[in-house]
Design a protein around this motif. Structure first.
Motif, PDB file in Angstrom:
ATOM      1  N   CYS F 213     -35.388 -25.801 -21.294  1.00 35.78           N
ATOM      2  CA  CYS F 213     -35.681 -24.692 -22.207  1.00 35.78           C
ATOM      3  C   CYS F 213     -35.027 -24.882 -23.570  1.00 35.78           C
ATOM      4  O   CYS F 213     -35.627 -24.634 -24.606  1.00 35.78           O
ATOM      5  N   GLU F 238     -50.517 -34.504 -17.898  1.00 37.19           N
ATOM      6  CA  GLU F 238     -50.819 -33.158 -18.395  1.00 37.19           C
ATOM      7  C   GLU F 238     -50.315 -32.108 -17.398  1.00 37.19           C
ATOM      8  O   GLU F 238     -50.702 -32.130 -16.232  1.00 37.19           O
ATOM      9  N   ARG F 240     -49.305 -27.676 -17.147  1.00 40.40           N
ATOM     10  CA  ARG F 240     -49.604 -26.417 -17.826  1.00 40.40           C
ATOM     11  C   ARG F 240     -48.490 -26.018 -18.793  1.00 40.40           C
ATOM     12  O   ARG F 240     -48.753 -25.601 -19.892  1.00 40.40           O
ATOM     13  N   ASN F 241     -47.226 -26.138 -18.365  1.00 39.95           N
ATOM     14  CA  ASN F 241     -46.142 -25.593 -19.179  1.00 39.95           C
ATOM     15  C   ASN F 241     -45.194 -26.683 -19.653  1.00 39.95           C
ATOM     16  O   ASN F 241     -44.492 -27.281 -18.843  1.00 39.95           O
ATOM     17  N   LYS F 242     -45.214 -26.917 -20.940  1.00 41.30           N
ATOM     18  CA  LYS F 242     -44.334 -27.964 -21.450  1.00 41.30           C
ATOM     19  C   LYS F 242     -43.967 -27.693 -22.905  1.00 41.30           C
ATOM     20  O   LYS F 242     -44.467 -26.751 -23.521  1.00 41.30           O
ATOM     21  N   GLU F 244     -42.603 -26.467 -26.162  1.00 46.08           N
ATOM     22  CA  GLU F 244     -42.087 -25.152 -26.540  1.00 46.08           C
ATOM     23  C   GLU F 244     -42.366 -24.097 -25.470  1.00 46.08           C
ATOM     24  O   GLU F 244     -41.794 -23.023 -25.487  1.00 46.08           O
ATOM     25  N   PHE F 245     -43.329 -24.399 -24.619  1.00 44.61           N
ATOM     26  CA  PHE F 245     -43.694 -23.428 -23.589  1.00 44.61           C
ATOM     27  C   PHE F 245     -43.257 -23.894 -22.202  1.00 44.61           C
ATOM     28  O   PHE F 245     -43.839 -23.511 -21.200  1.00 44.61           O
ATOM     29  N   THR F 246     -42.236 -24.710 -22.158  1.00 40.29           N
ATOM     30  CA  THR F 246     -41.787 -25.221 -20.865  1.00 40.29           C
ATOM     31  C   THR F 246     -41.329 -24.067 -19.983  1.00 40.29           C
ATOM     32  O   THR F 246     -40.999 -22.984 -20.474  1.00 40.29           O
ATOM     33  N   CYS F 248     -38.831 -22.544 -17.057  1.00 40.27           N
ATOM     34  CA  CYS F 248     -37.446 -22.661 -16.602  1.00 40.27           C
ATOM     35  C   CYS F 248     -37.393 -23.296 -15.202  1.00 40.27           C
ATOM     36  O   CYS F 248     -38.222 -22.992 -14.355  1.00 40.27           O
ATOM     37  N   LYS F 267     -41.427 -23.098  -7.629  1.00 42.78           N
ATOM     38  CA  LYS F 267     -42.664 -22.892  -8.385  1.00 42.78           C
ATOM     39  C   LYS F 267     -42.834 -23.978  -9.445  1.00 42.78           C
ATOM     40  O   LYS F 267     -43.904 -24.531  -9.640  1.00 42.78           O
TER      41      LYS F 267
END
Lengths: 435, 605, 139, 113, 100, 308
Positions: F213, F238, F240-242, F244-246, F248, F267
């Motif tokens: 984060c 690829e 979904r979350n990485k 700046e949007f990684t 936690c 998760k």
């Protein structure tokens, strides 16, 4: 030699959407000679691409087409479509009228004087290309007329997807195909210019929270307009991932508006109403479907809008207050929206078959470095007298109307266009008096 | 023109039929030469020709030559959809020196060759040509209806919209009379202070416009006026005015070419007891607050009103706007203001910001339903209000905030609200002052409206023809509307509407005459018996009248069309038992003959 | 050379308003969607022009079905749509008296891009008139 | 004689055009190659869809599964083929519509086979 | 029923930037939070806005479920910095404990 | 969930007394440099902040906490500072095996190697390398944090340090952003990967990157390791979350609620496993936490060292 490329008018209107058309018509009716320069292959702007319009639920094509053809047939109006503006500024040369624009006519690879719009070329062309006019949801051909009620009815050849197979040339009854066409530059001199360059939607591809355009069945509102339009890609509302008739549809409001983290802090003004309109149309065509609108504030501020909103509620469209924070891909093509249930019961994840993003509006044109007219911090053209005359810009012979001066609905755009035409006419009649 | 005097029976009309190949688009499915052969046998057809592209110059030349040589006097072109080339061929006819209305179009591409194949296509094309020819033989030359028009406009209402309209129209060289019922110009702008969102002073905005309107040589201003009567039609209206001056009533008439309604609107006044209004002097409207801020001379960090220090203000949005049947109390006429007043959110936030910035010791609580800062710069007002620490609370329609007097508390009021932002908890907010965000109500212009036959919407505002296509026009040609008589608007929006109305009015009047579509009803005086059925059926009051005329020494009633007012819909033609009235260019008889041609299959001569 | 034209049975007359339905029919053409050729489209400004008798005359002349394609509530002539609809009510009443199948006369709203509705209307009417045949009058 | 000259002129123009086209083809070589590949793939895909629909009606998922094509791509083709009159939308089955080959196109298909 | 507490904002200033009122209660922070699945952190921020001091203390354990991953701050439409408000509340609560 | 008040007081006490949140004297944890020959003078000073070193202790203490969470014993935590044998301090150090401790030091050695390879002029002085106090800050013990931060910042300043290389996101954030704000002492701070110059290769590998984060969002540095990897021909898969949007990893929740931490971690791991590629972390907390899931996770430095 050069002078053959110079065309003179009273007013140059930049942009052939509803604002540009209305402005041109109002000036043309006053007897002024007007040129409309449009970047797309057809005039009509965003409005001609809509399904129906709020709050009257008129068919958009039915009320736009008459304006388009009125402009096209008007004795004082000349259309220049498929053109790029390379510069637009005050003119100081000897032939000066005040405004000078340098324009590139992009090649259609079709001779506009010969073409009769019969579409034989389109039918015979063997290559399918994604039809951006239909939100990319179906295909057209590598040579095609952009959409059914386009004006002018001239096809465009997409040379990136052309094999030069020669079939269109062979079938054309008027020998209008010209593979060798080149961009042509010309100059428009005018006494005034009116900027009616409209808006674009923020690209959903740039929005992480809503999936960067990669989650199937998450469409933007203009794609939804196409799905709802009678001559849309499927002729009915189907889910793009698999052709299913959706049973649960969600609208995500303020997707990129009123949201500094997404880069647009202002309100895009029309999204509440078009979402309600689309929801109503959907409940008409899919009476059993559940339709939900996730919103922060419903901004039904215009004439008849509040009643329209209340009608939608009465029709059973569900309005949930809360901004959708995130959308993820669900199972079997569904999309999962996450929002806070504001009654205190926590976070909800809801599955929908189809999710529509009411993406924010951004300016359709950046004047820099083409034109020195000033923009505001919101990047729309600056209105120097927003109270007395919102159409005045920092350049005294340049005027602005419609969404080029901030998001605006059609009603306000049409009115403002009349106002811009009035100011331009006043400017020209003043300069006559001074002379 | 001379033709009108020639033989009235159409039998001697000479029709030229021109059939287009459209480079195969038509000829691939329609046997064009066969259609031509059949056309040659059709009644009154003297020439039938084909061409690869009728819209091309050589194609058009065929028509021009035949007309010029006198071979023909009626033209039928069978080609693509009329929307594409009807205008082209009418122009060609004009160039040949003939009247463009002797033309009829047969659509054999979009409606034949592109939708049918083979013999049926050829047959249908022939039928369409035959029916076009049947209509063509009944066509007569038409001229646009020309109405002399006074180069003068009357603007009713001297608020910002009216003033702006007057300036704009006058600037294009048309004389303007501006009529105001009160004794001052400026309307509601006189009651405003800093305008949202940018903070310009209303007085300065008004002054800039007043400087222009008062000094314009083409503008005449009459204040203290009442309009007694309106008569006439586009280009030639007449207004009877009575004007109060020095306790005398002066009466005069204005002859004018066009009228712009800019009659404005008024603020909503809460009913007695609405949120305590009228019962406590510390419950005020937004308009009151604006006046207070305008006049305020408080210097400390706390706002003082009527000598009282205001520590907490509760502001309640949507008072008198967005009313819902069953929840809100209707007015005496039983009506509710169901619309949104559009301007109050921004105005309220603007006032809140002023207070918070100038009197930081005064706190503000805004209770809203939806914050509607839709316009440019308005969302920023909302953001700024938050940064200024205005506390927002949201109530649902069915749980209105309750204002009650307190006893024993430090604060005179407490406002109870079920706050949906705090999970529907009920909260008590102590208050020194309660401000009601009252909206805009239509002014009562029903008298004027009925005088001028102007439509009024269910919201009681004046109703335009079409909000999108013609937002500043009435169904009555020559009368326009601008500003808040149409709907709530802010100053900038009202000025835009004014500009739009002005451009329409000046386009209409600039030439001194008005050319209207020739497709209007025409009465055949020989047939008319004066039944008056047409007048009943007429959708446009005033377009058709029964007038008395001398006929064989007797005074009889006959229908008379005021062409300038006729819509050309044909409702009259449908009901005339004598078939004495019909629409030029679209006559019922023409349709009947077209049907005959269709049933006879078009080629059975 | 094209053979001699055949006499056509079961003609359908379509009264299409020039602002909505007529361009709508053109749009169907642009899409090259075929429909039965026994259809004859007349461009009208507002169908309120036609008296009740016009419809009977058409049936008497041998037209099997009539579709009035209007702009509906979007009619540019204020009040014309309602007036016309009222007139058609009268026509229906008389059709009943004359024992004409009421389905032979249809009122519908077609917009400039309503291709599907247009085709639906036309095909349905075509099916109907083929079933019913030309109108028979008692007298 | 005169005719001959005309022919010669026409021939010359033809030659010039041919040369110009050749040059243009050379210029656009990569685009043309990409477009040709695309065209071939599309032809194959459409053929597969038509073959699958020959003599039967099917929904998008059914077709997609039968010919092993992603469902969204199948829909994209179907929407397009419908627009150009090659297939027709049939009745609904559950939440999906069924599609079949249009009459006119079936004959074409037969002719090709 | 609770009465608005006008003084709490002042008390809180010592512990964090005074930005809680910039939040317009859209709920993005609560819905984006990967850690806590009830109305956190908006509930806490709303309590700050209306001055519900006791409610914050009562529910203070909730604050430490936040790990400052920063997603709420990153996605806040108003840039009201919810993460920082929560951190400020932690400081306030810790100080409050230590005082008591 | 444990009572945060007890945890905070325990941590605060430990930091106050030992400069370590776990009450473990520095000499017991910071040993990695002994195998690496590093200069004492250089343009940059390497400050590890001891986060990598603490990782095994955190893991161990979590194992114990997990046992107690939700039991009566949880409430006994408030006495933790009196029971160092169980949950903190030397006892914890004793219970952590030598191998675990050694493994934890490996990334630091690797980082030093990478910096050397990249010809970065840097030094290391164990006496200046202190815990940043970030946990106190995160927990809301503002006073404790500021006092601690002032102490160690002053020490660095006194030693003439101007440029600092950090290795983990928490220390980086503390020194770069928080120190100037709360101690008034600023340094030029670089994370080690910002300074890497490893040449270019065409390895044709694909990995899944888990961004911490603080690097992804707070410091916005997540593009840089991608560039470093890209130069070696390592692409990322690829997810979904990485960036700046990684999302936690759940790590920092360990001390308050190990079960919550696990839930979040699982998760996240699911997401990271989806592409089926090796997972790369570049934060000791993430690394330790993700490893618990049994997924194949390694530190960025480990991957880089293997391929140069």
């Amino acid at each position: 030699m050069v002078s053959t490329h110079i065309k003179k008018f009273d007013t140059l209107v930049v942009g052939g959407g509803i604002a540009g058309l209305q402005t041109a018509l109002d000036l043309g009716d006053q007897g002024y000679k007007v040129a409309i320069v449009e970047k797309d292959a057809s005039i009509g702007g965003k409005m001609i691409r809509l399904s129906k319009v709020f709050p009257t639920l008129d068919c958009a094509s039915c009320i736009t087409t008459p304006k388009m053809s009125a402009a096209a047939h008007h004795e004082n109006i000349t259309l220049f479509t498929y053109c790029n503006l390379t510069s637009l500024d005050h003119d100081t040369s000897s032939e000066a009228l005040g405004v000078k624009a340098v324009i590139i006519q992009n090649p259609r690879y079709v001779d506009p004087d010969k073409c009769i719009g019969c579409r034989q070329c389109e039918y015979v062309c063997p290559i399918y290309v994604s039809d951006e006019e239909q939100g990319g949801l179906s295909a057209t051909k590598a040579i095609s007329i952009p959409f059914s009620n386009a004006i002018p009815q001239l096809p465009i050849m997409d040379i990136e997807n052309c094999m030069l197979c020669g079939q269109c040339e062979k079938v054309c009854p008027t020998n209008a195909i010209d593979y060798f066409q080149k961009p042509e530059e010309f100059i428009i001199l005018a006494k005034t210019a009116i900027i009616t360059t409209g808006f674009e939607l923020l690209p959903k591809e740039d929005n992480f929270q809503y999936g960067n355009g990669k989650i199937p069945n998450v469409v933007d509102s203009l794609q939804m307009e196409r799905l709802l339009a009678p001559h849309g890609p499927y002729n009915r509302v189907l889910r793009p991932s698999d052709g299913m008739e959706p049973d649960s549809i969600a609208y995500v409001q303020c997707a990129g508006s009123r949201d500094k983290s997404m880069g647009v802090s202002y309100c895009s003004r029309v999204c509440c109403m078009y979402a309600i309109k689309q929801a109503m149309l959907l409940s008409g065509s899919l009476p059993l479907a559940d339709i939900t609108i996730y919103y922060m504030d419903i901004r039904a501020f215009g004439k008849g809008y509040e009643q329209f909103y209340q009608n939608a509620k009465a029709m059973g469209i569900e309005f949930i207050k809360g901004k959708v924070a995130k959308i993820d891909e669900g199972e079997n093509g569904s999309a999962i929206v996450r929002y806070e249930n504001q009654d205190g019961s926590g976070i909800v994840t809801a599955n929908h078959d189809l999710v529509v993003l009411s993406m924010g509006m951004i300016p359709g044109w950046n004047p820099e470095p083409i034109c020195p007219v000033s923009k505001d911090s919101d990047h729309f053209i600056t209105s120097i007298k927003p109270k007395i005359s919102p159409v005045l810009t920092n350049m005294n012979d340049f005027f602005v109307a419609g969404a080029a001066a901030g998001p605006k609905d059609i009603v306000d755009t049409v009115t403002e266009s009349g106002s811009a035409a009035m100011e331009a006419a006043k400017f020209m009649s003043n300069s006559i008096m001074e002379n | 023109m001379t033709e009108k005097n020639t033989n009235k029976t159409p039998d001697n009309k000479k029709i030229g039929v021109y059939i287009c190949y459209c480079g195969g688009n038509i000829s691939d499915h329609v046997d064009v030469e066969e259609v031509k052969k059949r056309a040659e046998k059709m009644p009154n057809v003297v020439v039938a020709r084909t061409n690869m592209f009728m819209c091309s110059d050589p194609g058009q030349e065929l028509i021009i030559n035949d007309l010029k040589s006198g071979k023909i006097d009626r033209v039928v072109v069978a080609s693509c959809a009329p929307s594409l080339h009807e205008a082209t061929f009418r122009d060609a006819i004009k160039r040949a020196g003939s009247n463009p209305f002797i033309y009829e179009h047969a659509n054999i591409r979009e409606q034949v060759s592109w939708v049918h194949q083979g013999d049926p296509a050829t047959d249908k094309a022939s039928v369409l040509v035959a029916s076009a020819a049947a209509k063509a033989k009944l066509l007569k030359p038409l001229d646009p209806v020309r109405v002399e028009a006074k180069k003068h406009t009357t603007v009713i209402g001297g608020g910002i919209a009216g003033i702006k309209t007057a300036i704009d129209i006058a600037q294009t060289g048309i004389n303007v009379t501006l009529i105001e019922k009160s004794s001052v110009l400026g309307g509601q702008l006189n009651n405003l202070d800093k305008l949202a969102p940018s903070g310009e002073k209303a007085s300065e905005v008004l002054q800039e416009l007043l400087d222009q309107v008062l000094n314009h040589k083409s503008i005449t201003i009459h204040t203290d006026c009442k309009i007694e009567a309106v008569q006439g039609y586009v280009g030639n209206f007449s207004l009877s005015i009575s004007k109060k001056s020095n306790n005398k009533i002066e009466k005069f008439n204005i002859e004018t070419g066009a009228i712009v309604m800019a009659t404005g609107a008024i603020p909503y006044i809460p009913f007695d007891g609405e949120f305590g209004f009228g019962r406590h002097e510390q419950v005020i409207t937004l308009q009151n607050l604006i006046q207070i801020l305008k006049d305020n001379k408080s210097t400390g960090s706390i706002l003082e009103v009527n000598g009282k220090r205001i520590r907490n203000i509760v502001m309640i949005h949507c008072v008198g706007s967005r009313q819902i049947p069953g929840i809100h109390q209707p007015k005496e006429d039983g009506k509710l203001n169901e619309y949104c007043s559009r301007t109050c959110c921004a105005a309220m936030l603007n006032a809140s910001n002023q207070i918070r910035e100038n009197f930081p010791a005064t706190s503000i609580y805004e209770m809203y339903r939806d914050i509607r800062t839709y316009g440019r710069g308005q969302e920023e007002l909302y953001t700024q209000a938050s940064a200024n620490k205005v506390v927002f609370m949201r109530y649902e329609t069915d749980a209105q905030p309750e204002v009650s007097l307190t006893s024993g508390s430090d604060y005179p009021f407490q406002v109870k609200v079920k706050d949906s932002l705090t999970f529907n908890e009920e909260m008590d907010v102590p208050a020194d002052l309660v401000v009601l965000a009252t909206g805009i109500e239509p002014d009562d212009v029903s008298g004027l409206a009925s005088m001028m036959k102007l439509p009024i919407g269910t919201d009681k505002f004046l109703l335009e023809v079409h909000p999108k296509l013609r937002p500043v026009e009435f169904p009555i040609t020559g009368i326009f509307l601008a500003g808040t008589c149409q709907a709530p608007m802010d100053a900038g929006e009202a000025c835009n509407a004014a500009g739009a109305a002005a451009v329409k009015a000046s386009a209409l009047l600039r030439k001194g005459f008005i050319e209207l579509d020739p497709f209007v009803a025409e009465v055949n005086p020989d047939k008319c018996q004066g039944h008056g059925a047409c007048i009943e059926a007429c959708l446009k009051e005033g377009a058709l009248n029964l007038v008395e005329v001398e006929n064989d020494g007797k005074t009889v009633k006959r229908a008379q069309v005021t062409a300038a007012m006729c819509l050309g819909c044909g409702a009259c033609a449908a009901v005339c038992p004598e078939k004495a009235i019909d629409i030029n260019g679209w006559a019922l008889k023409q349709y009947e003959d077209m049907v005959d041609a269709i049933v006879s299959d078009g080629f059975a001569v | 050379m094209s053979p001699q034209a055949k006499k056509q049975e079961n003609k359908i007359l379509i009264l299409a308003t020039e602002t909505c339905a007529y361009p709508g029919a053109d749009s169907v053409g642009q899409a090259h969607s075929t429909y039965p050729s026994n259809t004859y489209i007349l461009r009208v400004r507002a169908p309120v022009l036609f008296p009740e008798s016009f419809y009977f005359d058409c049936f008497k002349k041998g037209i099997s079905g009539i579709i009035v394609m209007s702009c509906g509530e979007e009619c540019p002539y204020e009040g014309a749509f309602t007036a016309m609809a009222k007139k058609l009510d009268g026509v229906y009443k008389k059709m009943k008296e004359m024992e004409l199948d009421l389905k032979r006369l249809r009122l519908t709203a077609i917009c400039t891009v309503c291709n599907r509705s247009f085709l639906n209307e036309v095909n349905q009417m075509d099916k109907l008139v083929r079933e019913l045949g030309p109108p028979q009058f008692k007298k | 004689m005169e005719n001959n000259d005309k022919d010669k002129g026409a021939d010359k123009a033809k030659e010039a055009k041919k040369a110009a086209m050749k040059e243009l083809r050379a210029q656009r070589k990569t685009m043309i190659a990409a477009a040709s590949t695309k065209m071939k793939e599309q032809k194959k895909d459409i053929k597969a869809i038509k073959k699958n629909l020959n003599g039967q009606t099917a929904t998008i998922p059914e077709i997609a599964e039968a010919i092993d094509m992603p469902k969204d791509k199948t829909l994209w083709y179907m929407a397009t083929m419908k627009k150009y009159g090659q297939i027709v939308e049939g009745p609904k089955e559950g939440v999906f519509f069924k599609y079949f080959l249009s009459e006119s196109d079936k004959t074409q298909e037969k002719a090709e086979v | 029923m609770s009465t608005i507490n006008l003084d709490f904002a002042e008390e809180l200033k010592e512990y964090s930037d005074d930005k809680a009122l910039e939040c317009f209660n859209c709920g993005t922070c609560a819905a984006i939070c990967p850690l806590v699945h009830d109305n956190f952190p908006r509930r806490m921020i709303r309590y700050v806005q209306v001055g519900a001091r006791e409610k914050i203390l009562e529910n203070s354990d909730e604050l430490w479920r936040c790990l400052h991953c920063g997603l709420c701050t990153h996605t806040c439409p108003r840039e009201a910095d919810p993460g920082e408000i929560i951190l400020g509340l932690k400081r306030f609560v810790v100080a409050n404990w230590r005082r008591s | 969930m444990f009572n945060p008040r007890d945890i905070i007081e325990t941590l605060a006490n430990n930091v106050r007394q030992t400069t370590s949140p776990f009450g473990i004297p520095k000499f017991m944890v910071n040993k990695w440099y002994k195998d690496v020959n590093l200069p004492k003078e250089g343009e940059y000073m390497l400050i590890t902040g001891l986060m990598y070193q603490f990782a095994p202790f955190i893991e161990k203490s979590t194992q114990y906490l997990e046992k107690y969470e939700g039991t009566k014993m949880a409430s006994l935590l408030k006495y933790a500072r009196y029971m160092p044998g169980y949950l903190s301090g030397i006892g914890l150090a004793m219970m952590t095996s030598g191998k675990e401790k050694k493994d934890a030091g490996q990334p630091l050695k690797d980082i030093a190697l990478l910096l050397k390879k990249s010809k970065v002029n840097f030094a290391y002085r164990p006496d200046l390398d202190n815990y940043s106090g970030i946990l106190l800050y995160d927990m809301g013990d503002q006073k404790g944090f500021v006092a601690h931060a002032k102490k160690i910042a002053q020490k660095l300043k006194d030693a003439g340090v101007k440029k600092i290389i950090t290795v983990d996101p928490h220390t980086a954030y503390a020194i770069k952003e928080l120190f100037p704000k709360y101690t008034g002492i600023s340094f030029e701070v670089k994370s080690y990967f910002e300074l890497l110059d490893l040449g270019s290769k065409d390895l044709g590998l694909e990995v899944t990157i888990h961004d911490p984060c603080f690097f992804g969002r707070y410091l916005k540095l997540s593009e840089i390791p991608r560039k470093v990897l890209g130069n070696l021909g390592i692409t990322e898969s690829e997810i979904r979350n990485k960036g700046e949007f990684t999302s936690c990893c759940g790590g920092p929740a360990e001390s308050i609620s190990p079960s919550l931490s696990n839930e979040i971690m699982e998760k996240r791991v699911e997401e990271l496993k989806e592409p089926g590629k090796p997972i790369i972390a570049y934060c000791p907390i993430c690394l330790g936490n993700l490893k618990k899931s049994g997924a194949k996770v390694e530190d960025l430095s480990t991957l880089l060292v293997r391929h140069i």
